[in-house]
Design an enzyme around this catalytic site. Sequence first.
Site, short mmCIF file in Angstrom:
data_model
loop_
_atom_site.label_atom_id
_atom_site.label_comp_id
_atom_site.label_asym_id
_atom_site.label_seq_id
_atom_site.Cartn_x
_atom_site.Cartn_y
_atom_site.Cartn_z
N ARG A 149 8.10 -10.65 -5.60
CA ARG A 149 7.85 -9.31 -6.14
C ARG A 149 8.39 -9.12 -7.55
NH1 ARG A 149 8.10 -5.21 -1.35
NH2 ARG A 149 6.58 -6.17 0.02
N ASP B 117 13.36 11.73 -2.87
CA ASP B 117 13.22 10.28 -2.81
C ASP B 117 14.04 9.70 -3.96
OD1 ASP B 117 11.01 8.30 -1.29
OD2 ASP B 117 11.81 7.47 -3.16
C1 LIG Z 1 8.65 3.44 3.75
S1 LIG Z 1 8.89 4.90 2.78
C2 LIG Z 1 8.98 6.13 4.07
C3 LIG Z 1 8.24 7.40 3.72
C4 LIG Z 1 8.21 8.47 4.80
N1 LIG Z 1 9.53 8.93 5.15
C5 LIG Z 1 7.50 7.96 6.03
O1 LIG Z 1 8.13 7.71 7.04
O2 LIG Z 1 6.27 7.81 5.99
C6 LIG Z 1 10.61 4.70 2.29
C7 LIG Z 1 10.99 5.55 1.09
O3 LIG Z 1 12.41 5.55 1.00
C8 LIG Z 1 12.77 5.59 -0.37
N2 LIG Z 1 14.17 5.12 -0.50
C9 LIG Z 1 14.66 3.86 -0.42
N3 LIG Z 1 15.99 3.86 -0.59
C10 LIG Z 1 16.36 5.16 -0.76
C11 LIG Z 1 17.60 5.81 -0.99
N4 LIG Z 1 18.74 5.12 -1.06
N5 LIG Z 1 17.61 7.16 -1.15
C12 LIG Z 1 16.45 7.87 -1.08
N6 LIG Z 1 15.24 7.30 -0.88
C13 LIG Z 1 15.19 5.97 -0.71
C14 LIG Z 1 11.74 4.68 -1.03
O4 LIG Z 1 11.63 4.96 -2.42
C15 LIG Z 1 10.48 5.02 -0.22
O5 LIG Z 1 9.70 5.98 -0.88
#
Ligand SMILES: C[S@@+](CC[C@H](N)C(=O)[O-])C[C@H]1O[C@@H](n2cnc3c(N)ncnc32)[C@H](O)[C@@H]1O
Length: 287
Positions: free
Chosen positions: A44, A150
Site C-alpha cells: 500500500r 473520524d
Molecule cells: C472500516 S471504517 C468503519 C466505518 C463505519 N463505522 C462502519 O462500521 O461502517 C473505519 C474508520 O475508522 C477510522 N479510524 C481509524 N483509526 C481511527 C482513530 N484512531 N480515531 C478515529 N477514527 C479512526 C478510519 O479512518 C475509517 O474511516
Amino acid sequence: MSNEINLTKSYEISNSEFKNLSQLVYDQVGIHLAEQKKMLVKTRLSKRLRELNFSTFNQYYQFLKNDQTGEELILFINAISTNVTSFFREPSQWDFLEKEIKEKEASGQRKLRIWSSACSSGQEPYTIAIFLYSLLKNPQEWDIKILATDISEDILKQAMRAQYSLKDVTGIPKNMLNKFFNKVNMETKTGVKEAYEIKSVLRNLVLFRSFNLVYGNYKGIPKRFDMIFCRNVMIYFDNETKEKVVNNLTSKIIKNGLFFIGHSESLINMKDNKLKLVKPSIYRVPK
Ligand SMILES: C[S@@+](CC[C@H](N)C(=O)[O-])C[C@H]1O[C@@H](n2cnc3c(N)ncnc32)[C@H](O)[C@@H]1O
C-alpha cells in the site's frame, strides 16, 4: 523513460523498517500493526514512496517522523486502514433500534444525541438520520443531533460532500432513495457521473469533526449521548488501546444509553467492563 522506471519501481521493507513504522503509528494513533501487516504496508505504501521519489522505507520513515504538519501521518493511516463502510451496515442493530426508538417516542422523548465515532465517508451517520426520519411520526418535532467523527480529514471531506454512487446506494429501498436523496452529477476522477446526494434536511442533523479516538481530547466532549456507534474501527487497536477507547467513549453515554460495536468485534477480554451485553455487538450503560 526515467518516469517509466520510477513508476514500476518496487520496494523491499526490512524488519527494522517495519518495526520503526509500526512503533510510530502505535505511538501517534494507537493502531497496532501486527507482523502479518508487513506485506500490506509494503504494497500500500510503495506508491507513496514512488510519488515522493524515495528509495527506501527508511527514508519514508524519517520523512514521516519529521513531518510537523501531521498530513503525511493521515495519508499513511489512510493507506493502511480501510474506510470500507455501507448504508444500513449490521442490519440486526437497526432491527433492535427500531423497538428502542419507538419506546422513546411513546414515552414522550423528543431529543436524541448520537455519536458516530468512526464515521468514514458518512454512510453510518446518514443511515442514522434516514432511519430516524423513516421511523419517527413527526421527526421535525424532534431535537436530533448526530456528531460524526473520524481521524481522516480526507474521508470527512467525502462525508460532508454527501454524494454517493449508484453502487453505494444499492440496497436502499427505492422509496427511501426518492425521499432522502437528490439525483446529482458527481465529479469523479474519470469524469462526471450520476450520483445520489443526501437531502439537506438530513445533512443538517449531522456535525462532522475530526477526532482521534485514541488520543482525542475527551474532556471537551459532554456526557450526553443516548447512543454511540464505534463500529469496525477497534480491529486496529490492541487490547489496552481498545479498553481505553471503550472506557472514554462510554463515559460520554447517559445512563441506560447504548453502545454499538461491529459484529466482528468483541469486548470479551475487557477488564472491569461494566457494560451490559444486550445482544451481540450491542451494549447498554447500566442505570
Ligand atoms: C472500516 S471504517 C468503519 C466505518 C463505519 N463505522 C462502519 O462500521 O461502517 C473505519 C474508520 O475508522 C477510522 N479510524 C481509524 N483509526 C481511527 C482513530 N484512531 N480515531 C478515529 N477514527 C479512526 C478510519 O479512518 C475509517 O474511516
